[in-house]
Scaffold this active site. Structure first.
Site, short mmCIF file in Angstrom:
data_model
loop_
_atom_site.label_atom_id
_atom_site.label_comp_id
_atom_site.label_asym_id
_atom_site.label_seq_id
_atom_site.Cartn_x
_atom_site.Cartn_y
_atom_site.Cartn_z
N HIS A 14 7.87 -4.05 0.17
CA HIS A 14 7.67 -2.65 0.57
C HIS A 14 7.62 -1.79 -0.68
O HIS A 14 8.19 -2.15 -1.73
CB HIS A 14 8.81 -2.19 1.47
CG HIS A 14 8.80 -2.80 2.83
ND1 HIS A 14 9.44 -2.22 3.91
CD2 HIS A 14 8.24 -3.94 3.30
CE1 HIS A 14 9.26 -2.98 4.98
NE2 HIS A 14 8.55 -4.03 4.63
N GLU A 32 9.11 0.93 -1.55
CA GLU A 32 10.42 1.35 -2.09
C GLU A 32 11.09 0.21 -2.85
O GLU A 32 11.64 0.42 -3.94
CB GLU A 32 11.35 1.83 -0.96
CG GLU A 32 10.84 3.04 -0.21
CD GLU A 32 9.99 2.71 1.01
OE1 GLU A 32 9.91 3.55 1.91
OE2 GLU A 32 9.37 1.61 1.05
N CYS A 87 14.68 -1.16 3.26
CA CYS A 87 14.56 -0.27 2.10
C CYS A 87 15.76 0.65 2.00
O CYS A 87 16.24 0.93 0.88
CB CYS A 87 13.27 0.53 2.18
SG CYS A 87 11.79 -0.52 2.01
N CYS A 91 12.53 2.21 5.84
CA CYS A 91 12.93 1.29 6.90
C CYS A 91 14.35 0.80 6.63
O CYS A 91 14.91 1.07 5.57
CB CYS A 91 11.95 0.11 6.95
SG CYS A 91 12.19 -1.08 5.61
#
Length: 155
Positions: A52, A54, A85, A82
């Site tokens: 992801h 992040e 993250c 999410c």
């Protein structure tokens, strides 16, 4: 200045979709008014469910700073983080996080984290992917060794 950093995270997310490289997510790590690292979602191009924006931005920033913490930093995300993250953000310990789109916005286009939040609240053995404890006694040796180590670097 903050608008500039958020605009960059959003720009990254748009470029990522238009280039066909991944999902509509971008993240920027800033310290002292300077971008330390930036990343986009790379789950499908890396075949890595943890790639992801992040997470990748945190990894890059920590590598650049030579530290596993991001104290004194801010993270700008094109979308509300999410659960994965969010966990990484708490471990990285930045000063604050700014986000643009909400989790509800993400759910409307197929990125729904509600299942994960519900699963976390369930007992381990009742989760969709059951969590089954085993060999606890044997694994305690590592924890005892850690507890006895006097020169460890806490995190």
């Amino acid at each position: 200045m903050r608008n500039t950093f958020m605009a960059r995270a959003i720009e990254l997310s748009i470029e990522n979709v238009r280039s066909g490289r991944g999902g509509p997510f971008g993240a920027v790590v800033v310290r002292g008014g300077e971008i330390i690292a930036e990343a986009t979602n790379a789950v499908t191009i890396r075949n890595d469910p943890t790639a992801h924006a992040e997470i990748l931005a945190i990894r890059a920033a920590c590598g650049k700073l030579g530290n596993f913490e991001l104290r004194g930093c801010e993270i700008y995300c094109s979308c509300e983080p999410c659960p994965m993250c969010l966990g990484a953000i708490y471990w990285a310990r930045p000063e604050r996080v700014f986000y643009a789109n909400t989790a509800e916005d993400a759910a409307k286009i197929g990125f729904d984290d509600a299942l994960i939040y519900r699963e976390i609240a369930r007992p381990n053995e009742e989760r969709r992917i059951p969590m089954i404890q085993m060999m606890r006694e044997a694994s305690q040796e590592a924890f005892l060794a850690w507890a006895a180590t006097t020169d460890k670097r806490q995190y």
